[in-house]
Enzyme design. Sequence first.
Site, PDB file in Angstrom:
ATOM      1  N   ALA A  32      -7.532 -18.468  -7.859  1.00 15.91           N
ATOM      2  CA  ALA A  32      -7.014 -19.287  -6.757  1.00 15.91           C
ATOM      3  C   ALA A  32      -6.012 -18.504  -5.922  1.00 15.91           C
ATOM      4  O   ALA A  32      -5.009 -19.041  -5.459  1.00 15.91           O
ATOM      5  CB  ALA A  32      -6.381 -20.557  -7.311  1.00 15.91           C
TER       6      ALA A  32
ATOM      7  N   SER B  92      -8.249 -14.910  -1.572  1.00 12.56           N
ATOM      8  CA  SER B  92      -9.694 -14.897  -1.293  1.00 12.56           C
ATOM      9  C   SER B  92     -10.378 -16.122  -1.882  1.00 12.56           C
ATOM     10  O   SER B  92     -11.252 -16.722  -1.253  1.00 12.56           O
ATOM     11  CB  SER B  92     -10.339 -13.616  -1.825  1.00 12.56           C
ATOM     12  OG  SER B  92     -10.175 -13.505  -3.223  1.00 12.56           O
ATOM     13  N   GLY B  93      -9.976 -16.535  -3.092  1.00 14.49           N
ATOM     14  CA  GLY B  93     -10.578 -17.708  -3.710  1.00 14.49           C
ATOM     15  C   GLY B  93     -10.330 -18.966  -2.896  1.00 14.49           C
ATOM     16  O   GLY B  93     -11.241 -19.770  -2.667  1.00 14.49           O
TER      17      GLY B  93
ATOM     18  N   PHE C 280       2.430   0.322  10.316  1.00 17.48           N
ATOM     19  CA  PHE C 280       2.153   0.466   8.889  1.00 17.48           C
ATOM     20  C   PHE C 280       1.440   1.789   8.642  1.00 17.48           C
ATOM     21  O   PHE C 280       0.833   2.359   9.550  1.00 17.48           O
ATOM     22  CB  PHE C 280       1.275  -0.702   8.407  1.00 17.48           C
ATOM     23  CG  PHE C 280       1.901  -1.509   7.311  1.00 17.48           C
ATOM     24  CD1 PHE C 280       2.953  -2.357   7.582  1.00 17.48           C
ATOM     25  CD2 PHE C 280       1.431  -1.434   6.004  1.00 17.48           C
ATOM     26  CE1 PHE C 280       3.538  -3.117   6.579  1.00 17.48           C
ATOM     27  CE2 PHE C 280       2.001  -2.191   4.999  1.00 17.48           C
ATOM     28  CZ  PHE C 280       3.057  -3.032   5.286  1.00 17.48           C
TER      29      PHE C 280
ATOM     30  N   GLN D 291      -4.748   2.911  -6.419  1.00 16.38           N
ATOM     31  CA  GLN D 291      -3.701   3.279  -5.474  1.00 16.38           C
ATOM     32  C   GLN D 291      -2.311   3.197  -6.106  1.00 16.38           C
ATOM     33  O   GLN D 291      -1.969   2.197  -6.733  1.00 16.38           O
ATOM     34  CB  GLN D 291      -3.742   2.330  -4.278  1.00 16.38           C
ATOM     35  CG  GLN D 291      -2.689   2.668  -3.237  1.00 16.38           C
ATOM     36  CD  GLN D 291      -2.962   1.927  -1.954  1.00 16.38           C
ATOM     37  OE1 GLN D 291      -2.637   0.752  -1.827  1.00 16.38           O
ATOM     38  NE2 GLN D 291      -3.579   2.600  -1.012  1.00 16.38           N
TER      39      GLN D 291
ATOM     40  N   HIS E 223       1.424   2.842  -5.071  1.00 20.66           N
ATOM     41  CA  HIS E 223       2.249   2.505  -3.904  1.00 20.66           C
ATOM     42  C   HIS E 223       3.461   3.424  -3.925  1.00 20.66           C
ATOM     43  O   HIS E 223       4.116   3.560  -4.957  1.00 20.66           O
ATOM     44  CB  HIS E 223       2.692   1.040  -3.960  1.00 20.66           C
ATOM     45  CG  HIS E 223       3.178   0.528  -2.639  1.00 20.66           C
ATOM     46  ND1 HIS E 223       4.333   1.007  -2.054  1.00 20.66           N
ATOM     47  CD2 HIS E 223       2.667  -0.383  -1.778  1.00 20.66           C
ATOM     48  CE1 HIS E 223       4.499   0.387  -0.887  1.00 20.66           C
ATOM     49  NE2 HIS E 223       3.501  -0.462  -0.708  1.00 20.66           N
TER      50      HIS E 223
ATOM     51  N   LEU F 262       7.738  -3.950  -6.362  1.00 17.90           N
ATOM     52  CA  LEU F 262       7.309  -3.327  -5.109  1.00 17.90           C
ATOM     53  C   LEU F 262       8.335  -3.512  -3.988  1.00 17.90           C
ATOM     54  O   LEU F 262       8.909  -4.587  -3.832  1.00 17.90           O
ATOM     55  CB  LEU F 262       5.990  -3.975  -4.685  1.00 17.90           C
ATOM     56  CG  LEU F 262       5.381  -3.480  -3.379  1.00 17.90           C
ATOM     57  CD1 LEU F 262       4.937  -2.041  -3.529  1.00 17.90           C
ATOM     58  CD2 LEU F 262       4.195  -4.356  -3.001  1.00 17.90           C
TER      59      LEU F 262
ATOM     60  N   THR G  81       7.968  -3.328  -0.011  1.00 18.21           N
ATOM     61  CA  THR G  81       6.880  -3.283   0.955  1.00 18.21           C
ATOM     62  C   THR G  81       6.912  -2.029   1.834  1.00 18.21           C
ATOM     63  O   THR G  81       7.986  -1.508   2.168  1.00 18.21           O
ATOM     64  CB  THR G  81       6.909  -4.515   1.878  1.00 18.21           C
ATOM     65  OG1 THR G  81       5.954  -4.326   2.925  1.00 18.21           O
ATOM     66  CG2 THR G  81       8.274  -4.704   2.519  1.00 18.21           C
ATOM     67  N   GLU G  82       5.705  -1.595   2.228  1.00 17.93           N
ATOM     68  CA  GLU G  82       5.585  -0.529   3.218  1.00 17.93           C
ATOM     69  C   GLU G  82       6.193  -0.964   4.549  1.00 17.93           C
ATOM     70  O   GLU G  82       6.500  -0.153   5.410  1.00 17.93           O
ATOM     71  CB  GLU G  82       4.092  -0.217   3.407  1.00 17.93           C
ATOM     72  CG  GLU G  82       3.800   1.061   4.112  1.00 17.93           C
ATOM     73  CD  GLU G  82       2.351   1.466   3.897  1.00 17.93           C
ATOM     74  OE1 GLU G  82       1.670   1.710   4.901  1.00 17.93           O
ATOM     75  OE2 GLU G  82       1.909   1.535   2.742  1.00 17.93           O
TER      76      GLU G  82
ATOM     77  N   ARG H  69      -1.031   5.830   1.946  1.00 14.61           N
ATOM     78  CA  ARG H  69      -0.284   5.732   0.689  1.00 14.61           C
ATOM     79  C   ARG H  69      -0.597   6.838  -0.302  1.00 14.61           C
ATOM     80  O   ARG H  69       0.298   7.328  -0.981  1.00 14.61           O
ATOM     81  CB  ARG H  69      -0.559   4.369   0.042  1.00 14.61           C
ATOM     82  CG  ARG H  69       0.064   3.249   0.826  1.00 14.61           C
ATOM     83  CD  ARG H  69      -0.295   1.901   0.257  1.00 14.61           C
ATOM     84  NE  ARG H  69       0.372   0.865   1.034  1.00 14.61           N
ATOM     85  CZ  ARG H  69       0.185  -0.424   0.848  1.00 14.61           C
ATOM     86  NH1 ARG H  69      -0.645  -0.836  -0.081  1.00 14.61           N
ATOM     87  NH2 ARG H  69       0.830  -1.300   1.583  1.00 14.61           N
TER      88      ARG H  69
ATOM     89  N   HIS I 214      -0.593   0.095  -8.045  1.00 13.18           N
ATOM     90  CA  HIS I 214      -0.482  -1.047  -7.146  1.00 13.18           C
ATOM     91  C   HIS I 214      -1.797  -1.786  -6.919  1.00 13.18           C
ATOM     92  O   HIS I 214      -1.823  -3.005  -6.878  1.00 13.18           O
ATOM     93  CB  HIS I 214       0.065  -0.541  -5.805  1.00 13.18           C
ATOM     94  CG  HIS I 214       0.243  -1.594  -4.766  1.00 13.18           C
ATOM     95  ND1 HIS I 214       1.057  -2.693  -4.964  1.00 13.18           N
ATOM     96  CD2 HIS I 214      -0.279  -1.740  -3.516  1.00 13.18           C
ATOM     97  CE1 HIS I 214       1.033  -3.457  -3.872  1.00 13.18           C
ATOM     98  NE2 HIS I 214       0.216  -2.907  -2.992  1.00 13.18           N
TER      99      HIS I 214
ATOM    100  N   ARG J  86      -6.922   2.640   0.048  1.00 14.36           N
ATOM    101  CA  ARG J  86      -6.775   1.503   0.970  1.00 14.36           C
ATOM    102  C   ARG J  86      -5.586   1.706   1.900  1.00 14.36           C
ATOM    103  O   ARG J  86      -4.526   2.135   1.474  1.00 14.36           O
ATOM    104  CB  ARG J  86      -6.584   0.217   0.158  1.00 14.36           C
ATOM    105  CG  ARG J  86      -6.264  -0.988   1.028  1.00 14.36           C
ATOM    106  CD  ARG J  86      -6.165  -2.246   0.211  1.00 14.36           C
ATOM    107  NE  ARG J  86      -4.992  -2.329  -0.645  1.00 14.36           N
ATOM    108  CZ  ARG J  86      -3.758  -2.600  -0.218  1.00 14.36           C
ATOM    109  NH1 ARG J  86      -3.496  -2.753   1.070  1.00 14.36           N
ATOM    110  NH2 ARG J  86      -2.765  -2.699  -1.085  1.00 14.36           N
TER     111      ARG J  86
ATOM    112  N   SER K 196      -5.490  -5.226   2.484  1.00 11.67           N
ATOM    113  CA  SER K 196      -5.832  -6.055   1.318  1.00 11.67           C
ATOM    114  C   SER K 196      -5.808  -7.532   1.686  1.00 11.67           C
ATOM    115  O   SER K 196      -6.749  -8.270   1.374  1.00 11.67           O
ATOM    116  CB  SER K 196      -4.900  -5.774   0.141  1.00 11.67           C
ATOM    117  OG  SER K 196      -3.578  -6.096   0.468  1.00 11.67           O
ATOM    118  N   LEU K 197      -4.741  -7.991   2.357  1.00 14.54           N
ATOM    119  CA  LEU K 197      -4.704  -9.396   2.786  1.00 14.54           C
ATOM    120  C   LEU K 197      -5.845  -9.673   3.766  1.00 14.54           C
ATOM    121  O   LEU K 197      -6.449 -10.749   3.749  1.00 14.54           O
ATOM    122  CB  LEU K 197      -3.360  -9.743   3.432  1.00 14.54           C
ATOM    123  CG  LEU K 197      -2.145  -9.794   2.498  1.00 14.54           C
ATOM    124  CD1 LEU K 197      -0.901 -10.252   3.256  1.00 14.54           C
ATOM    125  CD2 LEU K 197      -2.394 -10.711   1.310  1.00 14.54           C
TER     126      LEU K 197
END
Length: 597
Positions: free
Chosen positions: A18, A21-22, A122, A243, A245, A255, A257-258, A289, A356, A401, A406-407
């Site tokens: 969930a 993507s789900g 990014f 990957q 990160h 993490l 964030t980039e 990355r 990551h 990636r 990814s999102l």
Amino acid sequence: MGTASLPRRKFDVVIVGAGGSGMRASLQLALAGLNVAVLSKVFPTRSHTVAAQGGIGASLGNMAEDNWHYHFYDTVKGSDWLGDQDAIEFMCREAPKVVYELEHMGMPFDRNPDGTIYQRPFGGHTANYGEKPVQRACAAADRTGHAMLHTLYQQNVKARTNFFVEWMALDLIRDSEGDVLGVTALEMETGDVYILEAKTTLFATGGAGRIFAASTNAFINTGDGLGMAARSGIPLEDMEFWQFHPTGVHNAGVLLTEGCRGEGAILRNANGERFMERYAPTLKDLAPRDFVSRCMDQEIKEGRGCGPNKDYINLDMTHLGGDTILKRLPSVFEIGHNFANVDITKEPIPVVPTIHYQMGGIPTNIHGQVVAPKNGNPNSVVGGFYAVGECSCVSVHGANRLGTNSLLDLLVFGRAAGNHIVDSGLKKQSHKPLPADAADASLARLARLDSSTNGEYAQDVANDLRDTMQRHASVFRTQALMDEGVKKVADLAERVKAIGLKDKSKVFNTARIEALEVDNLIESAQATMVSAAARKESRGAHTVNDYGDTPEHPNGRNDEVWMKHTLWYSEGNRLEYKPVNLKPLTVESVPPKVRTF
């Protein structure tokens, strides 16, 4: 207890997972009036998508110099030419549409003064085919995944999606023709096993980042979908590519964030030098990355690391000013306090490359349909089975990636799979009959644990596995290390079979859940180790010291032999290969060249 005596539930579609993507797929299905069940080990808004910080990549056209062609080029180059160009084109063209859909659902994006969606630069995202960095990451401060997951959950509640919260899928059910007919699943609250029948089954189970000791992944990321697919005879694609990160908090595995570097943060070595200018004169700290991670690792190896042990790099954002940091990077400010005891507005924060994201997974096409070799066709569709998100490999990410993709991957392919299932006319179809042994494999796994009188503790085996993967499949690999890793993981696979369970209770028995998760971890680890040891080149995140820069093979990449996808089969622990698709859908192909930044 046998298959016949298990309780059954019937649905049009069963979705396992969930996360982004789900829930993007389930939304399309529920809105179309299909009867959908979404299984999740945790409450939906606790899925790992919630941890994504930086943004969603999309060429919205807010900046005159950006369009989807540049995004397409950057993604192909970022993938080190292992990404399939048809899937990459599809994703980059769909990107603006899925972002605007989210905006219309109520996602609270940050705004520019003119009201348009705020976008930050990014790593690896450029205008005019690599000439200069571009702002393409659509962001909600540094909580983009959090905002996205809550938006999708609210929409699913409105659409009356059925959520099965704190349920764990155990195994796929396939018939003699190889079609998928649903899953067996364990309800954690009662310990009862169910058969969930489905006309179509969709996996959105996320990555397997917990096969490594130092990981930014949540504890739930145990590669459950990968394990279930592998045990049922479906190959896993490109699992050697993991990957790292660049900016995980030193000694914490959390993490940063980039987006920090997108907002202007700088990586500095012990001399205070902005060393990325030496390695990537154009993109500097915003190179892809895999490249930045290797540069950081090299600085540390050559003695320019920071701290008493010279084992980390400093990420400096003091020059951004407190107001900018608190507006654009509020979570990073909190992480600095909580995990590094650092006020990032006044001092740099120690970071190291941390595992990551998995680029590989269950092979799929652009509709999310799972594909596997059959009768000479490397991309033969597996009936009734879809996979989307990090557990899948449409191969938009190839060997590495780009941040924000990814999102985007979750949204584009979650939506595409949902639409494809709706268009397949499920309503009129009936459920195929279940095989007599539908749940036997799952019941045997549970019986083995419940009848065990001794054996190892699951977490001891899991921790040894994580240490082994960390040592043998890290940022820089050597052939000898990988070959040794193959043997060690094979030994661990034998130990997994002998795991025991002291607590036999049924209600919320987390020890039983963890033991079942280790079955999935070992499949993901073997796929990674065996695939990596076999790939005799350096490409993207798979950097092998033995295969360095030569005139014939710049960067150690060998396109003549290795521009192909790895397929690992659990049965026999064997490998096959299939070609990379270098033909986009409508535009010209991007021919391979040396990656420089």
